[in-house]
Design a protein around this motif. Structure first.
Motif, PDB file in Angstrom:
ATOM      1  N   TYR A  67     -32.663  -2.532   4.124  1.00  0.00           N
ATOM      2  CA  TYR A  67     -32.464  -1.124   4.489  1.00  0.00           C
ATOM      3  C   TYR A  67     -30.984  -0.819   4.679  1.00  0.00           C
ATOM      4  O   TYR A  67     -30.462   0.166   4.154  1.00  0.00           O
ATOM      5  CB  TYR A  67     -33.233  -0.779   5.773  1.00  0.00           C
ATOM      6  N   ALA A  68     -30.286  -1.668   5.463  1.00  0.00           N
ATOM      7  CA  ALA A  68     -28.890  -1.401   5.793  1.00  0.00           C
ATOM      8  C   ALA A  68     -28.016  -1.415   4.553  1.00  0.00           C
ATOM      9  O   ALA A  68     -27.152  -0.546   4.376  1.00  0.00           O
ATOM     10  CB  ALA A  68     -28.394  -2.418   6.812  1.00  0.00           C
ATOM     11  N   PRO A  97     -21.071  -2.539   1.158  1.00  0.00           N
ATOM     12  CA  PRO A  97     -21.653  -3.453   2.142  1.00  0.00           C
ATOM     13  C   PRO A  97     -21.217  -4.905   1.981  1.00  0.00           C
ATOM     14  O   PRO A  97     -21.534  -5.745   2.827  1.00  0.00           O
ATOM     15  CB  PRO A  97     -23.148  -3.330   1.871  1.00  0.00           C
ATOM     16  N   GLU A  98     -20.467  -5.219   0.923  1.00  0.00           N
ATOM     17  CA  GLU A  98     -20.121  -6.604   0.634  1.00  0.00           C
ATOM     18  C   GLU A  98     -19.313  -7.218   1.778  1.00  0.00           C
ATOM     19  O   GLU A  98     -18.321  -6.652   2.253  1.00  0.00           O
ATOM     20  CB  GLU A  98     -19.309  -6.693  -0.668  1.00  0.00           C
ATOM     21  N   GLY A  99     -19.766  -8.381   2.238  1.00  0.00           N
ATOM     22  CA  GLY A  99     -19.079  -9.094   3.301  1.00  0.00           C
ATOM     23  C   GLY A  99     -19.351  -8.541   4.683  1.00  0.00           C
ATOM     24  O   GLY A  99     -18.885  -9.105   5.687  1.00  0.00           O
ATOM     25  N   ARG A 100     -20.104  -7.501   4.773  1.00  0.00           N
ATOM     26  CA  ARG A 100     -20.470  -6.906   6.058  1.00  0.00           C
ATOM     27  C   ARG A 100     -21.999  -6.944   6.191  1.00  0.00           C
ATOM     28  O   ARG A 100     -22.555  -7.916   6.663  1.00  0.00           O
ATOM     29  CB  ARG A 100     -19.906  -5.484   6.163  1.00  0.00           C
ATOM     30  N   GLU A 101     -22.650  -5.882   5.724  1.00  0.00           N
ATOM     31  CA  GLU A 101     -24.117  -5.872   5.796  1.00  0.00           C
ATOM     32  C   GLU A 101     -24.727  -6.979   4.937  1.00  0.00           C
ATOM     33  O   GLU A 101     -25.757  -7.557   5.305  1.00  0.00           O
ATOM     34  CB  GLU A 101     -24.652  -4.494   5.384  1.00  0.00           C
ATOM     35  N   THR A 102     -24.096  -7.293   3.817  1.00  0.00           N
ATOM     36  CA  THR A 102     -24.626  -8.375   2.995  1.00  0.00           C
ATOM     37  C   THR A 102     -24.497  -9.728   3.684  1.00  0.00           C
ATOM     38  O   THR A 102     -25.177 -10.690   3.336  1.00  0.00           O
ATOM     39  CB  THR A 102     -23.903  -8.449   1.635  1.00  0.00           C
ATOM     40  N   ALA A 103     -23.602  -9.804   4.691  1.00  0.00           N
ATOM     41  CA  ALA A 103     -23.407 -11.060   5.432  1.00  0.00           C
ATOM     42  C   ALA A 103     -24.322 -11.171   6.642  1.00  0.00           C
ATOM     43  O   ALA A 103     -24.229 -12.145   7.397  1.00  0.00           O
ATOM     44  CB  ALA A 103     -21.946 -11.167   5.873  1.00  0.00           C
ATOM     45  N   GLY A 104     -25.195 -10.174   6.834  1.00  0.00           N
ATOM     46  CA  GLY A 104     -26.219 -10.315   7.867  1.00  0.00           C
ATOM     47  C   GLY A 104     -26.017  -9.504   9.129  1.00  0.00           C
ATOM     48  O   GLY A 104     -26.729  -9.729  10.113  1.00  0.00           O
ATOM     49  N   TRP A 105     -25.101  -8.532   9.101  1.00  0.00           N
ATOM     50  CA  TRP A 105     -24.797  -7.760  10.308  1.00  0.00           C
ATOM     51  C   TRP A 105     -24.818  -6.261  10.036  1.00  0.00           C
ATOM     52  O   TRP A 105     -24.334  -5.804   8.993  1.00  0.00           O
ATOM     53  CB  TRP A 105     -23.393  -8.108  10.826  1.00  0.00           C
ATOM     54  N   PHE A 106     -25.337  -5.488  11.002  1.00  0.00           N
ATOM     55  CA  PHE A 106     -25.002  -4.075  11.050  1.00  0.00           C
ATOM     56  C   PHE A 106     -23.515  -3.970  11.404  1.00  0.00           C
ATOM     57  O   PHE A 106     -22.994  -4.755  12.208  1.00  0.00           O
ATOM     58  CB  PHE A 106     -25.804  -3.342  12.128  1.00  0.00           C
ATOM     59  N   HIS A 107     -22.840  -2.999  10.819  1.00  0.00           N
ATOM     60  CA  HIS A 107     -21.444  -2.727  11.166  1.00  0.00           C
ATOM     61  C   HIS A 107     -21.288  -1.260  11.558  1.00  0.00           C
ATOM     62  O   HIS A 107     -22.031  -0.390  11.088  1.00  0.00           O
ATOM     63  CB  HIS A 107     -20.522  -3.017   9.975  1.00  0.00           C
ATOM     64  N   THR A 108     -20.315  -1.008  12.421  1.00  0.00           N
ATOM     65  CA  THR A 108     -19.968   0.356  12.788  1.00  0.00           C
ATOM     66  C   THR A 108     -18.577   0.682  12.271  1.00  0.00           C
ATOM     67  O   THR A 108     -17.767  -0.205  11.986  1.00  0.00           O
ATOM     68  CB  THR A 108     -19.982   0.567  14.318  1.00  0.00           C
ATOM     69  N   THR A 125     -11.051  14.894  12.788  1.00  0.00           N
ATOM     70  CA  THR A 125     -11.673  13.562  12.872  1.00  0.00           C
ATOM     71  C   THR A 125     -11.055  12.622  11.852  1.00  0.00           C
ATOM     72  O   THR A 125     -11.003  12.910  10.659  1.00  0.00           O
ATOM     73  CB  THR A 125     -13.191  13.651  12.648  1.00  0.00           C
ATOM     74  N   GLU A 126     -10.573  11.472  12.357  1.00  0.00           N
ATOM     75  CA  GLU A 126     -10.049  10.416  11.505  1.00  0.00           C
ATOM     76  C   GLU A 126     -10.960   9.200  11.615  1.00  0.00           C
ATOM     77  O   GLU A 126     -11.412   8.849  12.697  1.00  0.00           O
ATOM     78  CB  GLU A 126      -8.635  10.027  11.942  1.00  0.00           C
ATOM     79  N   LYS A 127     -11.178   8.559  10.504  1.00  0.00           N
ATOM     80  CA  LYS A 127     -11.962   7.332  10.463  1.00  0.00           C
ATOM     81  C   LYS A 127     -11.006   6.157  10.361  1.00  0.00           C
ATOM     82  O   LYS A 127     -10.100   6.156   9.525  1.00  0.00           O
ATOM     83  CB  LYS A 127     -12.917   7.357   9.267  1.00  0.00           C
ATOM     84  N   PHE A 128     -11.197   5.171  11.234  1.00  0.00           N
ATOM     85  CA  PHE A 128     -10.339   3.996  11.229  1.00  0.00           C
ATOM     86  C   PHE A 128     -10.708   3.157  10.019  1.00  0.00           C
ATOM     87  O   PHE A 128     -11.674   2.379  10.049  1.00  0.00           O
ATOM     88  CB  PHE A 128     -10.502   3.227  12.531  1.00  0.00           C
ATOM     89  N   GLY A 129      -9.941   3.303   8.954  1.00  0.00           N
ATOM     90  CA  GLY A 129     -10.329   2.750   7.682  1.00  0.00           C
ATOM     91  C   GLY A 129     -10.172   1.264   7.486  1.00  0.00           C
ATOM     92  O   GLY A 129     -10.987   0.643   6.798  1.00  0.00           O
ATOM     93  N   PRO A 130      -9.120   0.617   8.029  1.00  0.00           N
ATOM     94  CA  PRO A 130      -8.887  -0.781   7.649  1.00  0.00           C
ATOM     95  C   PRO A 130     -10.000  -1.750   8.023  1.00  0.00           C
ATOM     96  O   PRO A 130     -10.176  -2.757   7.365  1.00  0.00           O
ATOM     97  CB  PRO A 130      -7.603  -1.134   8.426  1.00  0.00           C
ATOM     98  N   HIS A 131     -10.733  -1.447   9.073  1.00  0.00           N
ATOM     99  CA  HIS A 131     -11.699  -2.419   9.567  1.00  0.00           C
ATOM    100  C   HIS A 131     -12.996  -1.737   9.972  1.00  0.00           C
ATOM    101  O   HIS A 131     -13.018  -0.558  10.319  1.00  0.00           O
ATOM    102  CB  HIS A 131     -11.139  -3.181  10.771  1.00  0.00           C
ATOM    103  N   THR A 132     -14.058  -2.509   9.913  1.00  0.00           N
ATOM    104  CA  THR A 132     -15.306  -2.114  10.545  1.00  0.00           C
ATOM    105  C   THR A 132     -15.563  -3.104  11.677  1.00  0.00           C
ATOM    106  O   THR A 132     -14.866  -4.089  11.824  1.00  0.00           O
ATOM    107  CB  THR A 132     -16.470  -2.117   9.549  1.00  0.00           C
ATOM    108  N   PHE A 133     -16.604  -2.826  12.463  1.00  0.00           N
ATOM    109  CA  PHE A 133     -16.857  -3.616  13.661  1.00  0.00           C
ATOM    110  C   PHE A 133     -18.306  -4.103  13.655  1.00  0.00           C
ATOM    111  O   PHE A 133     -19.232  -3.279  13.600  1.00  0.00           O
ATOM    112  CB  PHE A 133     -16.613  -2.762  14.910  1.00  0.00           C
ATOM    113  N   PRO A 134     -18.543  -5.418  13.696  1.00  0.00           N
ATOM    114  CA  PRO A 134     -19.916  -5.915  13.737  1.00  0.00           C
ATOM    115  C   PRO A 134     -20.669  -5.345  14.937  1.00  0.00           C
ATOM    116  O   PRO A 134     -20.121  -5.295  16.051  1.00  0.00           O
ATOM    117  CB  PRO A 134     -19.741  -7.434  13.866  1.00  0.00           C
ATOM    118  N   GLN A 135     -21.903  -4.909  14.705  1.00  0.00           N
ATOM    119  CA  GLN A 135     -22.713  -4.379  15.810  1.00  0.00           C
ATOM    120  C   GLN A 135     -23.703  -5.424  16.319  1.00  0.00           C
ATOM    121  O   GLN A 135     -23.649  -5.836  17.458  1.00  0.00           O
ATOM    122  CB  GLN A 135     -23.445  -3.106  15.372  1.00  0.00           C
ATOM    123  N   ARG A 136     -24.616  -5.847  15.441  1.00  0.00           N
ATOM    124  CA  ARG A 136     -25.529  -6.942  15.782  1.00  0.00           C
ATOM    125  C   ARG A 136     -26.065  -7.541  14.496  1.00  0.00           C
ATOM    126  O   ARG A 136     -25.979  -6.948  13.422  1.00  0.00           O
ATOM    127  CB  ARG A 136     -26.686  -6.474  16.675  1.00  0.00           C
TER     128      ARG A 136
END
Length: 291
Positions: free
Chosen positions: A240-241, A252-263, A219-230
């Motif tokens: 919580y997130a 979580p900086e710039g992702r969950e802190t910006a108001g989105w779940f990310h995958t 299993t490899e994790k695609f490290g460079p990017h995450t993907f906004p979920q909702r």
């Protein structure tokens, strides 16, 4: 098991359970569209690239979409449509006014007119019988099964239908799955199977990855990017997130802190495939913007 994250990981997350097993997907698109749910949009190009790689020299390759819901991944994989177009369609006044039988007939024609020449068979698996029935009725799935492999072994019919699958996909529900749901499709598989899963960053994929290792998959994790979920539905969800992501040693900086779940995208393959087909050559350089 559905696309979109059926159920709740914790009481801090908003439950959308009521939208996942209706006779048609209008409620799904209405409820999740309000929060800009977009994981299938990000998965569309990724899955097309992975299918093209798996199908090279194997004309009978198929996709097993776990937690498939109303066949949305199949719609985006095999048809010239976008997620934005699906939101527009199922929210339009003419479609809203239809009864389910009328919508099924209209959708059957609508998707048939947009079928891609490179379409591949898709087998759907979900606990939601109504969603599976809809996806079969409109022709999005070549076979569909309302089964819960976390509590019972797969039916012989499911095993037979999924046997040609060279790619297993998951865009929602990974937190409700264990290696048990994947094991039947990897044991004695006639050809190497890849597993691609978009996983919320609020939880761990480790147990599933470890289970796949037992079948020779790395299993490899695609490290460079995450993907906004909702988008979050409340400050409570966001708190919580953010806390959950920090607990997994992620930022979580710039992702969950910006108001989105990310995958994050996890891709599991035989070890020799990881060198023959490097991960960074299979995926977009940047997550596609939602259109």
């Amino acid at each position: 098991m559905v696309s979109g994250g059926r159920g709740v990981e914790t009481e801090a997350m908003t439950s959308f359970d009521e939208i996942y097993d209706r006779p048609d997907p209008r409620g799904f698109f209405r409820a999740l569209g309000a929060w800009d749910y977009q994981t299938p949009h990000h998965a569309q190009e990724v899955f097309r690239r992975l299918v093209a790689t798996r199908a090279d020299g194997a004309a009978d390759v198929a996709v097993l979409d776990m937690c498939c819901s109303y066949g949305i991944n199949a719609a985006l994989l095999n048809h010239d449509v976008t997620l934005a177009e699906l939101y527009d369609r199922y929210g339009s006044a003419p479609v809203v006014a239809m009864d389910t039988a009328e919508l099924i007939e209209a959708d059957r024609e609508w998707y048939a007119a947009r079928r891609r020449a490179d379409a591949v068979p898709v087998i759907g698996l979900d606990v939601a019988a109504n969603a599976i029935a809809y996806a079969l009725a409109v022709g999005l799935l070549d076979a569909g099964f309302a089964e819960n492999l976390e509590v019972a072994p797969p039916s012989p019919e499911l095993l037979a239908a999924a046997r040609p699958a060279g790619l297993i996909t998951v865009t929602g529900g990974a937190s409700f799955l264990s290696p048990r749901s994947f094991r039947p499709f990897l044991t004695d598989a006639p050809a190497p199977v890849w597993v691609a899963a978009f996983v919320l960053r609020t939880g761990s994929y480790r147990a599933i990855a470890d289970g796949l290792t037992a079948h020779g998959l790395v299993t490899e994790k695609f490290g460079p990017h995450t993907f906004p979920q909702r988008r979050f539905t409340s400050d409570r969800e966001q708190r919580y997130a953010v806390e959950a992501v920090i607990a997994t040693a992620e930022d979580p900086e710039g992702r969950e802190t910006a108001g989105w779940f990310h995958t994050a995208l996890h891709l599991s393959r035989p070890e020799d495939h990881t060198t023959t087909f490097p991960l960074d050559t299979l995926l977009p350089d940047e997550p596609p913007a939602r259109t």
